[in-house]
Motif scaffolding. Structure first.
Motif, PDB file in Angstrom:
ATOM      1  N   ASP A  53       0.820  -1.214   0.000  1.00  0.00           N
ATOM      2  CA  ASP A  53       0.000   0.000   0.000  1.00  0.00           C
ATOM      3  C   ASP A  53       0.857   1.268   0.000  1.00  0.00           C
ATOM      4  OD1 ASP A  53      -2.258  -1.591  -0.024  1.00  0.00           O
ATOM      5  OD2 ASP A  53      -2.633  -1.386   2.124  1.00  0.00           O
ATOM      6  N   VAL A  54       1.958   1.248   0.748  1.00  0.00           N
ATOM      7  CA  VAL A  54       2.853   2.406   0.792  1.00  0.00           C
ATOM      8  C   VAL A  54       3.528   2.600  -0.561  1.00  0.00           C
ATOM      9  CG1 VAL A  54       4.992   3.306   1.800  1.00  0.00           C
ATOM     10  CG2 VAL A  54       3.201   2.389   3.290  1.00  0.00           C
ATOM     11  N   ILE A  55       4.013   1.528  -1.163  1.00  0.00           N
ATOM     12  CA  ILE A  55       4.630   1.623  -2.491  1.00  0.00           C
ATOM     13  C   ILE A  55       3.616   2.143  -3.503  1.00  0.00           C
ATOM     14  CG2 ILE A  55       5.531   0.255  -4.416  1.00  0.00           C
ATOM     15  CD1 ILE A  55       6.963  -1.494  -2.305  1.00  0.00           C
ATOM     16  N   ASN A  56       2.404   1.641  -3.439  1.00  0.00           N
ATOM     17  CA  ASN A  56       1.349   2.074  -4.354  1.00  0.00           C
ATOM     18  C   ASN A  56       1.072   3.573  -4.216  1.00  0.00           C
ATOM     19  OD1 ASN A  56      -0.755   1.640  -6.318  1.00  0.00           O
ATOM     20  ND2 ASN A  56      -2.212   1.791  -4.626  1.00  0.00           N
ATOM     21  N   PHE A  57       1.041   4.066  -2.982  1.00  0.00           N
ATOM     22  CA  PHE A  57       0.729   5.483  -2.756  1.00  0.00           C
ATOM     23  C   PHE A  57       1.918   6.392  -3.058  1.00  0.00           C
ATOM     24  CE2 PHE A  57       0.487   9.324  -0.115  1.00  0.00           C
ATOM     25  CZ  PHE A  57      -0.707   9.852  -0.594  1.00  0.00           C
ATOM     26  N   THR A  58       3.108   5.993  -2.623  1.00  0.00           N
ATOM     27  CA  THR A  58       4.276   6.873  -2.736  1.00  0.00           C
ATOM     28  C   THR A  58       5.100   6.650  -4.003  1.00  0.00           C
ATOM     29  OG1 THR A  58       5.770   5.364  -1.557  1.00  0.00           O
ATOM     30  CG2 THR A  58       4.519   6.961  -0.218  1.00  0.00           C
ATOM     31  N   GLY A  59       5.008   5.449  -4.569  1.00  0.00           N
ATOM     32  CA  GLY A  59       5.852   5.121  -5.715  1.00  0.00           C
ATOM     33  C   GLY A  59       7.305   4.932  -5.324  1.00  0.00           C
ATOM     34  N   SER A  60       7.571   4.746  -4.051  1.00  0.00           N
ATOM     35  CA  SER A  60       8.930   4.650  -3.522  1.00  0.00           C
ATOM     36  C   SER A  60       9.256   3.222  -3.112  1.00  0.00           C
ATOM     37  CB  SER A  60       9.068   5.569  -2.301  1.00  0.00           C
ATOM     38  OG  SER A  60      10.287   5.351  -1.643  1.00  0.00           O
ATOM     39  N   ASP A  61      10.539   2.859  -3.222  1.00  0.00           N
ATOM     40  CA  ASP A  61      10.995   1.570  -2.712  1.00  0.00           C
ATOM     41  C   ASP A  61      11.331   1.653  -1.226  1.00  0.00           C
ATOM     42  OD1 ASP A  61      13.361   3.010  -2.646  1.00  0.00           O
ATOM     43  OD2 ASP A  61      14.510   1.534  -3.792  1.00  0.00           O
ATOM     44  N   GLY A  62      11.162   2.835  -0.650  1.00  0.00           N
ATOM     45  CA  GLY A  62      11.405   3.043   0.773  1.00  0.00           C
ATOM     46  C   GLY A  62      12.742   3.662   1.084  1.00  0.00           C
ATOM     47  N   SER A  63      13.653   3.724   0.126  1.00  0.00           N
ATOM     48  CA  SER A  63      15.000   4.225   0.390  1.00  0.00           C
ATOM     49  C   SER A  63      15.025   5.700   0.766  1.00  0.00           C
ATOM     50  CB  SER A  63      15.918   3.974  -0.806  1.00  0.00           C
ATOM     51  OG  SER A  63      15.411   4.633  -1.959  1.00  0.00           O
ATOM     52  N   ASP A  64      13.940   6.407   0.495  1.00  0.00           N
ATOM     53  CA  ASP A  64      13.830   7.819   0.872  1.00  0.00           C
ATOM     54  C   ASP A  64      12.817   8.029   1.992  1.00  0.00           C
ATOM     55  OD1 ASP A  64      11.686   7.107  -0.745  1.00  0.00           O
ATOM     56  OD2 ASP A  64      11.585   9.031  -1.770  1.00  0.00           O
ATOM     57  N   ILE A  65      12.467   6.931   2.679  1.00  0.00           N
ATOM     58  CA  ILE A  65      11.428   6.972   3.718  1.00  0.00           C
ATOM     59  C   ILE A  65      12.003   6.538   5.062  1.00  0.00           C
ATOM     60  CG2 ILE A  65       9.268   5.900   4.504  1.00  0.00           C
ATOM     61  CD1 ILE A  65       8.402   5.744   1.589  1.00  0.00           C
ATOM     62  N   VAL A  66      11.590   7.224   6.108  1.00  0.00           N
ATOM     63  CA  VAL A  66      11.910   6.819   7.480  1.00  0.00           C
ATOM     64  C   VAL A  66      10.642   6.218   8.080  1.00  0.00           C
ATOM     65  CG1 VAL A  66      12.602   7.592   9.770  1.00  0.00           C
ATOM     66  CG2 VAL A  66      13.670   8.610   7.746  1.00  0.00           C
ATOM     67  N   TYR A  67      10.777   5.037   8.642  1.00  0.00           N
ATOM     68  CA  TYR A  67       9.664   4.336   9.265  1.00  0.00           C
ATOM     69  C   TYR A  67       9.719   4.581  10.771  1.00  0.00           C
ATOM     70  CZ  TYR A  67       6.520   0.466  10.470  1.00  0.00           C
ATOM     71  OH  TYR A  67       5.485  -0.288  10.949  1.00  0.00           O
ATOM     72  N   ILE A  68       8.616   5.058  11.325  1.00  0.00           N
ATOM     73  CA  ILE A  68       8.526   5.271  12.767  1.00  0.00           C
ATOM     74  C   ILE A  68       7.444   4.350  13.326  1.00  0.00           C
ATOM     75  CG2 ILE A  68       7.988   6.892  14.620  1.00  0.00           C
ATOM     76  CD1 ILE A  68       9.056   9.120  12.800  1.00  0.00           C
ATOM     77  N   SER A  69       7.869   3.454  14.193  1.00  0.00           N
ATOM     78  CA  SER A  69       6.946   2.573  14.887  1.00  0.00           C
ATOM     79  C   SER A  69       6.512   3.298  16.163  1.00  0.00           C
ATOM     80  CB  SER A  69       7.645   1.249  15.211  1.00  0.00           C
ATOM     81  OG  SER A  69       6.792   0.423  15.955  1.00  0.00           O
ATOM     82  N   HIS A  70       5.302   3.833  16.141  1.00  0.00           N
ATOM     83  CA  HIS A  70       4.774   4.597  17.272  1.00  0.00           C
ATOM     84  C   HIS A  70       3.996   3.629  18.161  1.00  0.00           C
ATOM     85  CE1 HIS A  70       2.146   8.115  18.829  1.00  0.00           C
ATOM     86  NE2 HIS A  70       3.246   7.991  19.549  1.00  0.00           N
ATOM     87  N   ARG A  71       4.649   3.143  19.189  1.00  0.00           N
ATOM     88  CA  ARG A  71       4.109   2.053  20.001  1.00  0.00           C
ATOM     89  C   ARG A  71       3.270   2.571  21.163  1.00  0.00           C
ATOM     90  NH1 ARG A  71       9.105  -2.221  19.302  1.00  0.00           N
ATOM     91  NH2 ARG A  71       8.944  -2.203  17.049  1.00  0.00           N
ATOM     92  N   ILE A  72       2.077   3.000  20.799  1.00  0.00           N
ATOM     93  CA  ILE A  72       1.139   3.474  21.814  1.00  0.00           C
ATOM     94  C   ILE A  72       0.407   2.309  22.466  1.00  0.00           C
ATOM     95  CG2 ILE A  72       0.862   5.769  20.838  1.00  0.00           C
ATOM     96  CD1 ILE A  72      -1.771   4.825  19.557  1.00  0.00           C
ATOM     97  N   ASN A  73       0.478   1.138  21.829  1.00  0.00           N
ATOM     98  CA  ASN A  73      -0.125  -0.080  22.358  1.00  0.00           C
ATOM     99  C   ASN A  73       0.948  -1.147  22.493  1.00  0.00           C
ATOM    100  OD1 ASN A  73      -2.930   0.815  22.302  1.00  0.00           O
ATOM    101  ND2 ASN A  73      -2.718   0.758  20.085  1.00  0.00           N
ATOM    102  N   SER A  74       0.666  -2.138  23.304  1.00  0.00           N
ATOM    103  CA  SER A  74       1.594  -3.247  23.472  1.00  0.00           C
ATOM    104  C   SER A  74       1.287  -4.315  22.428  1.00  0.00           C
ATOM    105  CB  SER A  74       1.439  -3.829  24.878  1.00  0.00           C
ATOM    106  OG  SER A  74       2.294  -4.919  25.046  1.00  0.00           O
ATOM    107  N   TYR A  75       2.307  -4.656  21.638  1.00  0.00           N
ATOM    108  CA  TYR A  75       2.176  -5.715  20.648  1.00  0.00           C
ATOM    109  C   TYR A  75       3.551  -6.335  20.437  1.00  0.00           C
ATOM    110  CZ  TYR A  75       4.130  -2.460  17.198  1.00  0.00           C
ATOM    111  OH  TYR A  75       4.947  -1.593  16.525  1.00  0.00           O
ATOM    112  N   SER A  76       3.588  -7.437  19.731  1.00  0.00           N
ATOM    113  CA  SER A  76       4.871  -8.087  19.496  1.00  0.00           C
ATOM    114  C   SER A  76       5.111  -8.238  17.997  1.00  0.00           C
ATOM    115  CB  SER A  76       4.933  -9.447  20.193  1.00  0.00           C
ATOM    116  OG  SER A  76       3.900 -10.284  19.711  1.00  0.00           O
TER     117      SER A  76
END
Length: 139
Positions: A53-76
């Motif tokens: 979905d991110v590739i579809n929207f941005t057209g990016s392979d991710g190399s210009d993207i920073v991923y932030i995991s905002h852990r407001i909930n507990s998950y594994s």
């Protein structure tokens, strides 16, 4: 611990992706994820769909993207699935916002699978400022 939806940063969201397992917010050069409580996050059930979905929207392979995991909930996270994630989606950087000390251990484990910039933050604002710092260092 509030969602990005409840902050001024939400004004910068270009696209919101809502899933049964959590929400992903796409900003300019940034992805912020907020997974639901109790999710066991895996490549097959979760990350693969987000990447598509991110590739579809941005057209990016991710190399210009920073991923932030905002852990407001507990998950594994299924640790070995990080290899699949990083093989299929190159990232400029990876930040983890955690509000509990147990999150530090997660950063250590995830750092074994991610060879680029990874940082832990105590709040979302610090993480977003770090992304701006990364941009100024590389230009």
């Amino acid at each position: 611990m509030q969602s990005i939806k409840d902050t001024d940063f939400y004004d910068d969201v270009l696209k919101e992706l809502n899933y049964s397992f959590g929400n992903v917010f796409i900003l300019s050069g940034i992805i912020v994820s907020e997974m639901n409580e109790g999710v066991v996050f895996s490549w097959e059930e979760h990350a693969n769909q987000i990447v598509k979905d991110v590739i579809n929207f941005t057209g990016s392979d991710g190399s210009d993207i920073v991923y932030i995991s905002h852990r407001i909930n507990s998950y594994s996270v299924v640790p070995t699935d990080w290899l699949k994630f990083f093989k299929n989606f190159s990232l400029k950087g990876y930040g983890i916002v955690c509000y509990k000390n147990v999150g530090f251990f997660n950063v250590v484990i995830e750092n074994l699978f991610f060879t680029k910039k990874i940082r832990r933050f105590g709040n979302l604002e610090e993480a977003l400022l770090w992304v701006k710092f990364l941009d100024t260092v590389e230009t």
